[in-house]
Design an enzyme around this catalytic site. Structure first.
Site, mmCIF file in Angstrom:
data_model
loop_
_atom_site.group_PDB
_atom_site.id
_atom_site.type_symbol
_atom_site.label_atom_id
_atom_site.label_comp_id
_atom_site.label_asym_id
_atom_site.label_seq_id
_atom_site.Cartn_x
_atom_site.Cartn_y
_atom_site.Cartn_z
ATOM 1 N N GLY A 303 36.593 33.140 35.916
ATOM 2 C CA GLY A 303 37.641 34.148 35.928
ATOM 3 C C GLY A 303 37.346 35.302 36.866
ATOM 4 N N SER A 304 37.746 36.501 36.459
ATOM 5 C CA SER A 304 37.719 37.662 37.347
ATOM 6 C C SER A 304 36.329 38.163 37.692
ATOM 7 C CB SER A 304 38.534 38.807 36.725
ATOM 8 O OG SER A 304 39.898 38.451 36.648
#
Length: 581
Positions: A303-304
């Site tokens: 993810g981020s």
């Protein structure tokens, strides 16, 4: 006497007189020849007897030499005594605390040919070993073999109770058993051994691959104590990390969790835990779910947290500066897909704000400033696309698209499309804040000088300085605030990734992670945590990394930082003292 009778007597005398004078020489010759023949025959017989005995003893000697040089046969799973009692080295933490050691024990065996009443033996043994498999034991005792294991590694109490039963045909053999005082505390690092004391997983297996298994195979091991193997982990910190990870499963109703603490200057793993886990004293009880070390042997879309690497790439390539801004008001539509922000600000954002608000659109535009080959090479240089090299045997290979297209580049920018292990993500994160040096992780002690010898400069020191600023910025103003610990200046980046189910991304199942470092004015340690499919109180699975993974890091740092020797600082310049308790 008549004339005729006198004549016959005289003839007879004449005959004998003539014979006595003519035969002695021939008779002597005959006797001498017979004697020589008998002597020769006797000599031949003695020679044959000596030769026979010589051949007989040569055969016996040859067979003895053959038996002496032959490998000992293993019958019915019984190992030679020297192997049953062969020592493994103790495993200790960096402070000498024992993580694994050998203890003496005994195993129960039977000699089936000496068993009188099989049913009686099983009945008596069941009073001490109630979980005994009667069917299996019956078949062993009825076999034609002369040796069968019945139960390995008994306790002293069990041995005493069985001895009191007085069963003929059974006995005990001394063995060594591996014992792990900490139980599951460091199970995925230490690993475990099989019933014959051979390493199966973790550092136990690593020790065997370094020559112990080869020595055992040629019978060169002994029961003498070996030099302990010291690991880099700190058992005190390990206990904290393990407790936080295990509790996170209950706290967030997640299916798995994990965390790691790394020294940014040496690459040493100070602590690492993955849950569900297992007790190495009884590994079978943990099941397959517990055996999987998700930190190094599980791959996930992070993810981020990947936005850290994407922005670092742009800064290092010189295509962006911290002062640059990007228009993120509109989604990006490419290849039939739409890239949009979860927390859209509907305005132009600076690079620090893109990092703070975790803008997918802004990060995609940043990576668009470099070529696809450059992007791929950059992630490879950070070790995110190749198998990680470390002592731990359980290491998974990351996955990536077979062919990188523009849509792949943009989604990989915010952590979708590439799956890596959490440990190698943390290792790559170390290089962002330690001056730009990628240091292979190690579970063995390593000095700074040794780390310098294996380190690789992957980004510029100026880029690393900018990334420390961004980590600190997000820690104080962005999603990292829930990991902030008073006095320890924690910074980092959260990552909330939608999981793939049946080939499609779903929004109700997330993989949440937080990549952190502290203290940001002079980073000493990197901490990464993750929570797999955490649930909110409503059970909708929409929990964010800021609400699950970040609090895990906060608890780890607040409890472990003092143990690691990091001094807290209070006030804007760090000179204020804590006067209230």
């Amino acid at each position: 006497m008549s004339f005729l009778s006198r004549v016959m007597v005289l003839k007879s005398k004449a005959h004998f007189s003539a014979g006595g004078r003519g035969r002695p020489a021939d008779q002597t010759a005959r006797f001498e020849g017979s004697r020589k023949r008998k002597a020769a025959q006797a000599k031949n017989r003695v020679g044959l007897l000596i030769a026979g005995f010589a051949v007989f003893y040569c055969v016996i000697g040859g067979r003895l030499a053959q038996y002496g040089m032959a490998q000992p046969e293993i019958t019915s799973s019984i190992l030679p005594a020297d192997r049953l009692l062969a020592s493994r080295p103790d495993i200790v933490d960096r402070n000498g605390e024992v993580l694994a050691t050998d203890i003496r024990t005994v195993s129960l065996f039977a000699e089936p040919h000496k068993i009188v009443d099989t049913d009686e033996v099983i009945e008596k043994l069941s009073t001490v070993l109630p979980d005994l498999d009667a069917k299996s034991i019956y078949s062993k005792l009825k076999s034609n073999s002369r040796f069968q294991w019945l139960r390995r590694q008994l306790t002293p109490k069990q041995q005493s109770q069985i001895l009191a039963l007085g069963i003929p045909g059974i006995g005990f053999r001394p063995e060594k058993r591996r014992f792990y005082p900490g139980g599951s505390t460091a199970s995925h690092i230490v690993g475990y051994v099989n019933i014959d004391n051979r390493g199966v997983a973790g550092m136990e297996r690593y020790i065997d691959t370094q020559g112990l298994a080869d020595l055992a195979s040629v019978g060169m091991t002994s029961d003498q104590p070996l030099e302990p193997v010291k690991l880099s982990i700190d058992l005190r910190v390990q206990a904290i990390v393990h407790e936080v990870v295990v509790e996170s499963l209950k706290k967030y109703s997640s299916i798995a969790g994990g965390a790691v603490v790394l020294d940014v200057h040496t690459g040493e793993v100070l602590a690492m835990a993955s849950a569900p886990d297992f007790d190495p004293n009884d590994p079978a009880a943990g099941g397959e779910e517990g055996w999987l070390n998700r930190m190094s042997n599980g791959t996930f879309e992070m993810g981020s947290t990947f936005k850290s690497f994407s922005i670092a790439m742009g800064l290092d390539a010189g295509t962006i500066k911290l002062s640059d801004s990007f228009d993120v008001r509109l989604p990006i539509r490419i290849g039939g897909f739409t890239i949009k922000d979860f927390h859209g600000q509907n305005r132009i954002l600076s690079v620090p704000e893109i990092f703070q608000y975790s803008s997918n659109v802004g990060t995609a535009k940043i990576v668009d400033t470099v070529s696809i080959p450059h992007h791929k090479d950059f992630l490879t240089s950070l070790g995110l696309l190749t198998r990680m090299h470390t002592e731990l045997p359980e290491v998974a290979m990351p996955s990536q698209p077979r062919e990188w297209k523009k849509i792949n580049q943009m989604t990989i920018a915010f952590g979708h499309g590439v799956a890596t292990t959490p440990l190698q993500t943390a290792v790559a994160g170390v290089s962002l804040i330690n001056g730009g040096r990628l240091i292979p992780p190690t579970f063995l002690p390593r000095t700074r000088e040794q780390a310098d010898a294996v380190a690789t400069q992957v980004i510029k020191p100026s880029t690393s300085k900018d990334m420390r600023f961004l980590f600190d910025w997000n820690g104080s103003k962005g999603s990292g605030r829930n990991a902030r610990v008073l006095g320890f200046d924690v910074g980092g980046k959260t990552g909330t990734a939608d999981k793939i189910v049946n080939g499609r991304y779903v929004t109700n199942k997330n993989f949440n992670a937080f990549l952190a470092a502290f203290p940001m004015d002079d980073p000493q340690y990197v901490v990464l945590s993750f929570s797999d499919e955490p649930k909110t109180d409503k059970g909708n699975g929409a929990a964010l990394a800021a609400m699950s993974a970040a609090p895990m890091v906060k608890e780890i740092i607040s409890r472990a930082a003092p143990i690691l020797g990091v001094k807290p600082k209070f006030g804007e310049d760090g000179s204020a003292l804590l006067v209230s308790y």
